[in-house]
Design a protein around this motif. Structure first.
Motif, PDB file in Angstrom:
ATOM      1  N   THR A  10       0.818  -1.220   0.000  1.00  0.00           N
ATOM      2  CA  THR A  10       0.000   0.000   0.000  1.00  0.00           C
ATOM      3  C   THR A  10       0.847   1.262   0.000  1.00  0.00           C
ATOM      4  N   GLY A  11       2.055   1.178   0.520  1.00  0.00           N
ATOM      5  CA  GLY A  11       2.921   2.351   0.557  1.00  0.00           C
ATOM      6  C   GLY A  11       3.347   2.826  -0.817  1.00  0.00           C
ATOM      7  N   GLU A  12       3.213   1.953  -1.810  1.00  0.00           N
ATOM      8  CA  GLU A  12       3.592   2.314  -3.175  1.00  0.00           C
ATOM      9  C   GLU A  12       2.410   2.840  -3.976  1.00  0.00           C
ATOM     10  N   TYR A  13       1.203   2.754  -3.415  1.00  0.00           N
ATOM     11  CA  TYR A  13       0.026   3.253  -4.121  1.00  0.00           C
ATOM     12  C   TYR A  13       0.025   4.781  -4.143  1.00  0.00           C
ATOM     13  N   GLY A  14      -0.515   5.359  -5.203  1.00  0.00           N
ATOM     14  CA  GLY A  14      -0.834   6.779  -5.185  1.00  0.00           C
ATOM     15  C   GLY A  14      -2.002   6.989  -4.234  1.00  0.00           C
ATOM     16  N   ILE A  15      -2.286   8.236  -3.875  1.00  0.00           N
ATOM     17  CA  ILE A  15      -3.307   8.495  -2.877  1.00  0.00           C
ATOM     18  C   ILE A  15      -4.681   7.997  -3.319  1.00  0.00           C
ATOM     19  N   GLU A  16      -4.998   8.127  -4.623  1.00  0.00           N
ATOM     20  CA  GLU A  16      -6.304   7.666  -5.096  1.00  0.00           C
ATOM     21  C   GLU A  16      -6.428   6.145  -4.977  1.00  0.00           C
ATOM     22  N   GLU A  17      -5.385   5.433  -5.382  1.00  0.00           N
ATOM     23  CA  GLU A  17      -5.425   3.975  -5.322  1.00  0.00           C
ATOM     24  C   GLU A  17      -5.401   3.486  -3.867  1.00  0.00           C
ATOM     25  N   PHE A  18      -4.639   4.177  -3.035  1.00  0.00           N
ATOM     26  CA  PHE A  18      -4.577   3.825  -1.618  1.00  0.00           C
ATOM     27  C   PHE A  18      -5.960   3.942  -0.970  1.00  0.00           C
ATOM     28  N   MET A  19      -6.648   5.055  -1.238  1.00  0.00           N
ATOM     29  CA  MET A  19      -7.970   5.268  -0.647  1.00  0.00           C
ATOM     30  C   MET A  19      -8.985   4.271  -1.203  1.00  0.00           C
ATOM     31  N   LEU A  20      -8.860   3.975  -2.492  1.00  0.00           N
ATOM     32  CA  LEU A  20      -9.785   3.018  -3.097  1.00  0.00           C
ATOM     33  C   LEU A  20      -9.608   1.631  -2.496  1.00  0.00           C
ATOM     34  N   TYR A  21      -8.370   1.239  -2.234  1.00  0.00           N
ATOM     35  CA  TYR A  21      -8.107  -0.074  -1.646  1.00  0.00           C
ATOM     36  C   TYR A  21      -8.763  -0.187  -0.271  1.00  0.00           C
ATOM     37  N   HIS A  22      -8.604   0.854   0.552  1.00  0.00           N
ATOM     38  CA  HIS A  22      -9.223   0.829   1.876  1.00  0.00           C
ATOM     39  C   HIS A  22     -10.749   0.897   1.778  1.00  0.00           C
ATOM     40  N   LYS A  23     -11.266   1.618   0.792  1.00  0.00           N
ATOM     41  CA  LYS A  23     -12.714   1.665   0.590  1.00  0.00           C
ATOM     42  C   LYS A  23     -13.240   0.288   0.202  1.00  0.00           C
ATOM     43  N   TRP A  24     -12.518  -0.416  -0.659  1.00  0.00           N
ATOM     44  CA  TRP A  24     -12.919  -1.767  -1.070  1.00  0.00           C
ATOM     45  C   TRP A  24     -13.009  -2.691   0.147  1.00  0.00           C
ATOM     46  N   LEU A  25     -12.010  -2.647   1.008  1.00  0.00           N
ATOM     47  CA  LEU A  25     -12.046  -3.468   2.221  1.00  0.00           C
ATOM     48  C   LEU A  25     -13.215  -3.080   3.118  1.00  0.00           C
ATOM     49  N   GLU A  26     -13.475  -1.777   3.239  1.00  0.00           N
ATOM     50  CA  GLU A  26     -14.571  -1.306   4.088  1.00  0.00           C
ATOM     51  C   GLU A  26     -15.924  -1.772   3.563  1.00  0.00           C
ATOM     52  N   VAL A  27     -16.132  -1.628   2.253  1.00  0.00           N
ATOM     53  CA  VAL A  27     -17.418  -2.014   1.664  1.00  0.00           C
ATOM     54  C   VAL A  27     -17.648  -3.511   1.801  1.00  0.00           C
ATOM     55  N   GLN A  28     -16.612  -4.312   1.566  1.00  0.00           N
ATOM     56  CA  GLN A  28     -16.762  -5.765   1.689  1.00  0.00           C
ATOM     57  C   GLN A  28     -17.229  -6.149   3.098  1.00  0.00           C
ATOM     58  N   LYS A  29     -16.637  -5.517   4.089  1.00  0.00           N
ATOM     59  CA  LYS A  29     -16.977  -5.808   5.482  1.00  0.00           C
ATOM     60  C   LYS A  29     -18.357  -5.263   5.847  1.00  0.00           C
ATOM     61  N   PHE A  30     -18.659  -4.048   5.376  1.00  0.00           N
ATOM     62  CA  PHE A  30     -19.908  -3.370   5.735  1.00  0.00           C
ATOM     63  C   PHE A  30     -21.129  -4.081   5.173  1.00  0.00           C
ATOM     64  N   VAL A  31     -21.066  -4.454   3.900  1.00  0.00           N
ATOM     65  CA  VAL A  31     -22.237  -5.048   3.246  1.00  0.00           C
ATOM     66  C   VAL A  31     -22.607  -6.386   3.871  1.00  0.00           C
ATOM     67  N   LYS A  32     -21.619  -7.129   4.346  1.00  0.00           N
ATOM     68  CA  LYS A  32     -21.891  -8.436   4.949  1.00  0.00           C
ATOM     69  C   LYS A  32     -22.793  -8.334   6.178  1.00  0.00           C
ATOM     70  N   LYS A  33     -22.731  -7.208   6.875  1.00  0.00           N
ATOM     71  CA  LYS A  33     -23.511  -7.067   8.107  1.00  0.00           C
ATOM     72  C   LYS A  33     -24.672  -6.072   7.970  1.00  0.00           C
ATOM     73  N   THR A  34     -25.010  -5.715   6.720  1.00  0.00           N
ATOM     74  CA  THR A  34     -26.072  -4.743   6.476  1.00  0.00           C
ATOM     75  C   THR A  34     -27.170  -5.368   5.642  1.00  0.00           C
ATOM     76  N   ASN A  35     -28.403  -5.016   5.942  1.00  0.00           N
ATOM     77  CA  ASN A  35     -29.567  -5.529   5.224  1.00  0.00           C
ATOM     78  C   ASN A  35     -29.541  -5.042   3.776  1.00  0.00           C
ATOM     79  N   ILE A  36     -29.512  -5.984   2.833  1.00  0.00           N
ATOM     80  CA  ILE A  36     -29.412  -5.631   1.417  1.00  0.00           C
ATOM     81  C   ILE A  36     -30.636  -4.851   0.953  1.00  0.00           C
ATOM     82  N   GLU A  37     -31.812  -5.224   1.444  1.00  0.00           N
ATOM     83  CA  GLU A  37     -33.032  -4.519   1.041  1.00  0.00           C
ATOM     84  C   GLU A  37     -32.981  -3.057   1.470  1.00  0.00           C
ATOM     85  N   GLU A  38     -32.390  -2.798   2.635  1.00  0.00           N
ATOM     86  CA  GLU A  38     -32.296  -1.414   3.088  1.00  0.00           C
ATOM     87  C   GLU A  38     -31.275  -0.643   2.254  1.00  0.00           C
ATOM     88  N   ILE A  39     -30.193  -1.297   1.843  1.00  0.00           N
ATOM     89  CA  ILE A  39     -29.232  -0.659   0.945  1.00  0.00           C
ATOM     90  C   ILE A  39     -29.921  -0.264  -0.359  1.00  0.00           C
TER      91      ILE A  39
END
Length: 474
Positions: A49-78
């Motif tokens: 991650t230290g070699e990522y540009g700021i956009e790619e770095f933030m996107l990588y962390h967003k991807w991890l966050e979304v994967q974790k968040f959606v698993k515990k959130t009601n899909i119908e409410e999303i």
């Protein structure tokens, strides 16, 4: 903090905490094993991650966050939230936007005086469904990872009052302590070089100091296509300094709000959503870029566990202890502990541990003499408002700028009287001007593309990068 809470000194707090968190004595070899295991894990991650540009770095962390968040959130409410995102039908729809700021913070106690003039507290109950909707928006409409908020916070779901469709989310939190250009602007000079400025700074941020009259726009996220077509980010920026936010801050915490600061996500960009908004928002410069590279949640969890095992006193000071006001002993404690752990592990000399990411710093001074107040040179009753910050006036400025609504009544005198001529020659930022810009580019139709990061929940990192990287910071 309630007045009947008795302050317990830090040393006593630590002793009580130790009783419930007994520490183990480790041998030297056990200590070295714990250190080596964490060191290897961090180095492995930062080498990637230290070699990522700021956009790619933030996107990588967003991807991890979304994967974790959606698993515990009601899909119908999303799916329900996605349907409730405001979408225009025509270019003039901005005229029919009438904002509503719905406070969705967790259940709180609002400070009030009773019949006898004594301080008391009345419980405020939020709408739980709207709180969940705001949380879904926070994760799925912004490329910025949410790291949580410590201390004071006012969370708002911003929607159109007529249609009840969602325009974005806002979080107003405690002021950040280590913003050098903000400190220089507010306290009268560089606090590392000017003794008087340094003393003003220390007085403001000590327990009971006037930093409680300062706030930070921690999250300012608009939905799309509202942002792209109508400068929705500028609109939400203006709502952060509205009289409703100031009134809620006063009701909830008992303190008058005199400044609000924020930082842009992408400091290298020539323009941000805060530009063209003087005198409401002013550009102060950029941060130093010396914040640590943030680890993933998995590694952050390991860092906390390791610190508790190896350095329990440090763990307590950074993550548990409270001062006289009931606030954390250490501000921005996540970044502070990450930096501390990198140093304890000897990583700073082995690889790049600082992000180098310089963000733009912006401030809104709600009073003409905000600086004098924060420096304790005047009292609260001497504060002089800097401008009309009613939701109505700020919304009108967002819609029509300095020129006003030329079709219906012209310039609002509450807007024009606060502007010097030089502001009128800046790049104007109204929704009306934005629409004209799009038309001049040949974009006659409204762009209805919605930035919605739900697909990250089922895409691989490689597919996410290919699909979404071009959207980050655009």
């Amino acid at each position: 903090m309630k007045s009947n809470i008795v302050f317990v000194p830090e040393e006593e707090q630590y002793k009580v905490w130790l009783q419930g968190n007994p520490t183990k004595r480790y041998s030297q070899s056990e200590k070295e094993t714990l250190d080596t295991e964490l060191r290897i894990k961090i180095i492995k991650e930062l080498n990637i991650t230290g070699e990522y540009g700021i956009e790619e770095f933030m996107l990588y962390h967003k991807w991890l966050e979304v994967q974790k968040f959606v698993k515990k959130t009601n899909i119908e409410e999303i799916e329900e939230v996605e349907r409730l995102i405001w979408k225009p039908k025509g270019r003039s729809d901005y005229r029919r936007v009438f904002p509503e700021l719905v406070l969705t913070s967790n259940t709180v106690e609002i400070k009030k005086k009773n019949f006898w003039g004594e301080d008391g507290y009345q419980e405020y109950i939020h709408d739980e469904k709207l709180r969940r909707h705001a949380n879904i928006l926070r994760v799925l409409i912004s490329s910025s990872r949410h790291d949580g908020v410590v201390g004071r916070q006012l969370r708002y779901l911003v929607r159109d009052k007529i249609t009840k469709k969602y325009l974005g989310v806002i979080c107003i939190a405690s002021s950040m302590m280590n913003l050098s250009v903000r400190n220089e602007s507010v306290f009268g000079g560089d606090i590392t070089k000017v003794p008087e400025a340094k003393q003003h700074f220390k007085n403001a941020f000590k327990p009971g100091g006037r930093s409680v009259n300062m706030a930070n726009g921690q999250s300012i996220m608009c939905t799309q296509p509202f942002g792209r077509n109508f400068n929705g980010g500028k609109f939400l920026s203006l709502m952060c300094i509205s009289n409703q936010v100031a009134d809620d801050w006063k009701k909830r915490y008992g303190d008058t709000l005199v400044t609000v600061e924020t930082t842009s996500l992408y400091g290298k960009k020539d323009s941000t959503q805060y530009d063209g908004l003087r005198p409401y928002w002013r550009n102060l410069g950029k941060t130093s870029g010396d914040t640590p590279i943030k680890p993933t949640d998995e590694v952050w969890k390991t860092i906390r566990k390791w610190t508790k095992q190896r350095f329990p006193r440090t763990y307590f000071k950074f993550l548990v202890g409270k001062n006289e006001k009931g606030q954390p002993l250490v501000r921005d404690k996540k970044n502070a502990l990450i930096s501390k752990s990198y140093g304890l592990l000897g990583l700073n000399s082995k690889l790049r541990t600082l992000s180098g990411h310089k963000r733009g710093v912006f401030i809104s001074k709600l009073y003409q003499n905000s600086d004098a107040f924060l420096q304790c040179n005047i009292n609260e009753d001497e504060l002089v408002p800097a401008f009309d910050n009613s939701v109505k006036t700020l919304t009108e400025f967002w819609k029509f700028g300095f020129e006003g609504d030329t079709k219906r009544g012209g310039v609002n005198p509450e807007i024009s009287k606060h502007f010097q001529n030089k502001f009128k020659f800046e790049k104007l930022s109204s929704a009306k001007k934005r629409i004209q810009t799009l038309v001049d580019r040949g974009e006659d139709s409204i762009n209805l593309i919605t930035d919605w990061y739900f697909p990250m929940s089922y895409l691989s990192w490689e597919a996410t990068r290919e699909k979404f990287l071009s959207q980050v910071s655009r």
